[in-house]
Scaffold this motif. Structure first.
Motif, PDB file in Angstrom:
ATOM      1  N   ILE A 317       2.100 -10.815  -8.727  1.00 34.07           N
ATOM      2  CA  ILE A 317       1.423  -9.760  -7.953  1.00 34.07           C
ATOM      3  C   ILE A 317       1.791  -9.956  -6.485  1.00 34.07           C
ATOM      4  O   ILE A 317       1.669 -11.058  -5.949  1.00 34.07           O
ATOM      5  N   ALA A 318       2.245  -8.881  -5.832  1.00 35.96           N
ATOM      6  CA  ALA A 318       2.642  -8.966  -4.420  1.00 35.96           C
ATOM      7  C   ALA A 318       1.426  -9.324  -3.568  1.00 35.96           C
ATOM      8  O   ALA A 318       0.295  -9.023  -3.935  1.00 35.96           O
ATOM      9  N   ASP A 319       1.685  -9.949  -2.423  1.00 36.67           N
ATOM     10  CA  ASP A 319       0.609 -10.136  -1.450  1.00 36.67           C
ATOM     11  C   ASP A 319       0.209  -8.752  -0.963  1.00 36.67           C
ATOM     12  O   ASP A 319       1.069  -7.937  -0.664  1.00 36.67           O
ATOM     13  N   ASP A 320      -1.076  -8.504  -0.871  1.00 38.91           N
ATOM     14  CA  ASP A 320      -1.571  -7.238  -0.339  1.00 38.91           C
ATOM     15  C   ASP A 320      -0.812  -6.034  -0.944  1.00 38.91           C
ATOM     16  O   ASP A 320      -0.121  -5.296  -0.232  1.00 38.91           O
ATOM     17  N   PRO A 321      -0.940  -5.836  -2.255  1.00 39.49           N
ATOM     18  CA  PRO A 321      -0.100  -4.838  -2.942  1.00 39.49           C
ATOM     19  C   PRO A 321      -0.262  -3.405  -2.436  1.00 39.49           C
ATOM     20  O   PRO A 321       0.673  -2.614  -2.531  1.00 39.49           O
ATOM     21  N   LEU A 322      -1.430  -3.086  -1.863  1.00 40.35           N
ATOM     22  CA  LEU A 322      -1.648  -1.702  -1.404  1.00 40.35           C
ATOM     23  C   LEU A 322      -0.846  -1.360  -0.147  1.00 40.35           C
ATOM     24  O   LEU A 322      -0.704  -0.183   0.202  1.00 40.35           O
ATOM     25  N   THR A 323      -0.331  -2.376   0.551  1.00 37.49           N
ATOM     26  CA  THR A 323       0.386  -2.079   1.798  1.00 37.49           C
ATOM     27  C   THR A 323       1.884  -2.377   1.715  1.00 37.49           C
ATOM     28  O   THR A 323       2.586  -2.282   2.723  1.00 37.49           O
ATOM     29  N   CYS A 324       2.387  -2.723   0.520  1.00 42.40           N
ATOM     30  CA  CYS A 324       3.808  -3.083   0.399  1.00 42.40           C
ATOM     31  C   CYS A 324       4.731  -1.985   0.899  1.00 42.40           C
ATOM     32  O   CYS A 324       5.698  -2.253   1.627  1.00 42.40           O
ATOM     33  N   VAL A 325       4.466  -0.750   0.488  1.00 44.19           N
ATOM     34  CA  VAL A 325       5.375   0.348   0.829  1.00 44.19           C
ATOM     35  C   VAL A 325       5.428   0.553   2.344  1.00 44.19           C
ATOM     36  O   VAL A 325       6.507   0.628   2.941  1.00 44.19           O
ATOM     37  N   VAL A 326       4.259   0.597   2.976  1.00 41.34           N
ATOM     38  CA  VAL A 326       4.278   0.885   4.419  1.00 41.34           C
ATOM     39  C   VAL A 326       4.869  -0.292   5.189  1.00 41.34           C
ATOM     40  O   VAL A 326       5.596  -0.108   6.177  1.00 41.34           O
ATOM     41  N   ARG A 327       4.623  -1.508   4.723  1.00 37.98           N
ATOM     42  CA  ARG A 327       5.243  -2.656   5.387  1.00 37.98           C
ATOM     43  C   ARG A 327       6.752  -2.607   5.192  1.00 37.98           C
ATOM     44  O   ARG A 327       7.518  -2.971   6.085  1.00 37.98           O
ATOM     45  N   GLY A 328       7.178  -2.109   4.024  1.00 34.74           N
ATOM     46  CA  GLY A 328       8.612  -1.939   3.772  1.00 34.74           C
ATOM     47  C   GLY A 328       9.224  -0.946   4.756  1.00 34.74           C
ATOM     48  O   GLY A 328      10.309  -1.191   5.301  1.00 34.74           O
ATOM     49  N   THR A 329       8.539   0.150   5.014  1.00 33.79           N
ATOM     50  CA  THR A 329       9.086   1.135   5.972  1.00 33.79           C
ATOM     51  C   THR A 329       9.196   0.493   7.352  1.00 33.79           C
ATOM     52  O   THR A 329      10.140   0.773   8.095  1.00 33.79           O
ATOM     53  N   GLY A 330       8.256  -0.377   7.677  1.00 32.36           N
ATOM     54  CA  GLY A 330       8.299  -1.081   8.961  1.00 32.36           C
ATOM     55  C   GLY A 330       9.521  -1.991   9.066  1.00 32.36           C
ATOM     56  O   GLY A 330      10.190  -2.040  10.102  1.00 32.36           O
ATOM     57  N   ILE A 331       9.817  -2.691   7.978  1.00 30.45           N
ATOM     58  CA  ILE A 331      10.979  -3.592   7.969  1.00 30.45           C
ATOM     59  C   ILE A 331      12.270  -2.781   8.087  1.00 30.45           C
ATOM     60  O   ILE A 331      13.210  -3.156   8.797  1.00 30.45           O
TER      61      ILE A 331
END
Ligand code: ADP
Ligand code: MG
Length: 355
Positions: A317-331
């Motif tokens: 399970i990813a850390d903080d799974p609800l924010t993976c996508v938006v953190r990805g856009t940030g990266i």
């Protein structure tokens, strides 16, 4: 040299904004500020005037409580944009919020994550809507790709990475290698379906009609796919089917398993189907590196364990799974050149075309 200086100035004078346009939740990331907004993807519209009355949390609180002429809509249903105008209003709202957090002269550069499997027409609509909302540059990425980047998986290496991003309307199951999707499936079995399963089960077993929000709350509180040592239970309040009056019953985690088992089986099947169409070398990478879960669905108790048991591949399970996508856009925003290949090409912009 001049070009570099110009880029440097642009960086100072404009915001870099990442948006996750989820079916259930929309999130906004602003460079140097982090996640500045995390609200439900709901818009309330006055049908008499066509005007948007509320967006986000405010609009979600109106769900099921509006007078007839005000409707609270989720413009992205099942991963498909059902209402372009409302989606445009939503993007306006998100960009305005982001711009008000950090004031800049130039129009922002924006990376938007969209559900995988949306059509070219829909992609163009999101691009146009984001431009209309004031963006100077728009880049679009599919959500499972953004989720994998948000989880720091080595997606640009020649190795198989498998992610399941289970949101509200859809679950994306994708295998990624060398910045491309190797095999994938987008299924309409996700958080909303499980909540509906629970409402349907309570209706047929206890003869009570419960609301959408209540069903979701029960799911989050006690749904567990494996028996718990200390059984979980909660009250479900709704309308008695026979008398039409309010009634309350106690439901348990075992009820939840009965309610959602069929949908979970279908998710497991879909995951197997993706593995079946994955080339053997990549399959062996995945057996070694495991499957990574993102999205709200990753938080369903016992889901990772059940998948692991059924598929016989480790599941994380990813850390903080609800924010993976938006953190990805940030990266992606930080290293746009490096991530060019993961973006959906803009057919009007030849500079975006790498091949
Ligand atoms: P989307 O990307 O489609 O907007 P999200 O990834 O934000 O969706 O996930 C939303 C879904 O996750 C909803 O169906 C919500 O009920 C579910 N969810 C959120 N938290 C939990 C939890 N703790 N347990 C189970 N389901 C959850
Ligand atoms: Mg999502």
């Amino acid at each position: 040299m001049f070009k570099e200086k110009l880029e440097e100035w642009k960086r100072v004078l404009r915001n870099d904004i990442g948006i996750d346009l989820g079916t259930a939740n929309m999130l906004v990331y602003v460079r140097d500020k982090g996640i500045i907004l995390n609200e439900p993807s709901v818009v309330a519209v006055n049908q008499k005037t066509g005007q948007v009355v509320a967006v986000g949390t405010e609009a979600k609180n109106m769900l099921g409580r509006t007078p007839p002429h005000i409707v609270a809509v989720r413009p992205i249903v099942d991963g498909v944009i059902s209402d372009f105008e409302v989606t445009e209003e939503m993007l306006h709202y998100l960009l305005n919020k982001a711009q008000s957090v950090s004031k800049k002269i130039l129009g922002p550069r924006v990376v938007v994550g969209v559900p995988s499997g949306i059509t070219n027409v829909e992609t163009r609509a999101v691009r146009d809507a984001t431009k209309n909302a004031g963006a100077s540059e728009v880049h679009i990425v599919e959500e499972p790709m953004a989720a994998a980047i948000g989880m720091h998986l080595p997606i640009n290496e020649p190795t198989g990475n498998m992610v399941i991003d289970m949101g509200g309307g859809t679950a994306d199951i994708a295998v990624i290698s060398l910045s491309g999707v190797i095999s994938s499936k987008n299924v309409r079995i996700a958080g909303d379906k499980l909540s509906n399963d629970i409402a349907a089960y309570i209706r047929s077993e206890f003869k009570i009609v419960i609301g959408e929000k209540t069903a979701e709350n029960i799911k989050i509180a006690i749904c567990s796919l494996l028996p718990e040592e200390d059984p979980l239970e909660t009250e479900a309040r709704g309308r008695d089917l026979i008398t039409g009056l309010p009634r309350e019953v106690v439901v348990t985690d075992s009820d939840m398993r009965d309610a959602v088992s069929h949908s979970i089986e279908r998710l497991v099947e879909a995951t197997k189907e993706v593995l079946e169409i994955t080339p053997p070398e990549i399959l062996s990478d995945i057996m070694h590196r495991g499957i990574h879960l993102a999205g709200g669905g990753a938080l369903i108790k016992g889901f990772a364990k059940v998948l692991e048991r059924e598929i016989k591949i480790p599941v994380y399970i990813a850390d903080d799974p609800l924010t993976c996508v938006v953190r990805g856009t940030g990266i992606i925003l930080e290293k746009l050149e490096q991530f060019r290949e993961v973006l959906i090409a803009d057919e009007n912009d030849i500079s975006n075309k790498t091949h």
